[in-house]
Design a protein around this motif. Structure first.
Motif, PDB file in Angstrom:
ATOM      1  N   TRP A   6       0.834  -1.194   0.000  1.00 43.72           N
ATOM      2  CA  TRP A   6       0.000   0.000   0.000  1.00 43.72           C
ATOM      3  C   TRP A   6       0.873   1.250   0.000  1.00 43.72           C
ATOM      4  O   TRP A   6       1.887   1.302   0.690  1.00 43.72           O
ATOM      5  CB  TRP A   6      -0.917   0.018   1.219  1.00 43.72           C
ATOM      6  N   ALA A  32      -6.406  -1.118  -6.118  1.00 37.24           N
ATOM      7  CA  ALA A  32      -7.146  -1.210  -4.860  1.00 37.24           C
ATOM      8  C   ALA A  32      -6.998   0.115  -4.118  1.00 37.24           C
ATOM      9  O   ALA A  32      -5.919   0.692  -4.080  1.00 37.24           O
ATOM     10  CB  ALA A  32      -6.615  -2.353  -4.006  1.00 37.24           C
ATOM     11  N   ARG A  34      -8.172   2.223  -0.407  1.00 34.37           N
ATOM     12  CA  ARG A  34      -8.746   2.098   0.923  1.00 34.37           C
ATOM     13  C   ARG A  34      -8.431   3.366   1.716  1.00 34.37           C
ATOM     14  O   ARG A  34      -7.528   4.127   1.381  1.00 34.37           O
ATOM     15  CB  ARG A  34      -8.218   0.876   1.659  1.00 34.37           C
ATOM     16  N   PRO A  39      -8.938   0.040   7.072  1.00 31.83           N
ATOM     17  CA  PRO A  39      -8.163  -0.720   6.089  1.00 31.83           C
ATOM     18  C   PRO A  39      -8.829  -1.998   5.584  1.00 31.83           C
ATOM     19  O   PRO A  39      -8.399  -2.544   4.570  1.00 31.83           O
ATOM     20  CB  PRO A  39      -6.860  -1.035   6.828  1.00 31.83           C
ATOM     21  N   VAL A  42     -12.048  -2.220   1.202  1.00 28.80           N
ATOM     22  CA  VAL A  42     -11.218  -1.989   0.018  1.00 28.80           C
ATOM     23  C   VAL A  42     -12.114  -1.876  -1.210  1.00 28.80           C
ATOM     24  O   VAL A  42     -13.011  -2.684  -1.413  1.00 28.80           O
ATOM     25  CB  VAL A  42     -10.206  -3.144  -0.168  1.00 28.80           C
TER      26      VAL A  42
END
Length: 67
Positions: A6, A32, A34, A39, A42
């Motif tokens: 991420w 993706a 978020r 978290p 998504v």
């Protein structure tokens, strides 16, 4: 969703939990998204859909029209 690499914006502000994070889903061909506060929630979108959204946002900031 398994653990991904991420990334946060440099504007995130000291690593707090008030950031949008993105991860590439190379095998699936998508992106993706978020919120760092949540978290587990998504959103997965195609690269084309995200590109279109960002172009529209940028165009609205400058008063340009996107077609």
């Amino acid at each position: 969703m398994s653990e991904r690499d991420w990334q946060r914006s440099s504007f995130c502000g000291g690593g707090g939990n008030n950031c949008v994070e993105v991860a590439s889903l190379s095998a699936e061909g998508g992106i993706a998204l978020r919120e760092s506060e949540s978290p587990d929630a998504v959103l997965v979108v195609s690269r084309d859909a995200l590109r279109g959204l960002l172009l529209r946002v940028k165009a609205s900031d400058t008063g340009q029209r996107y077609s």
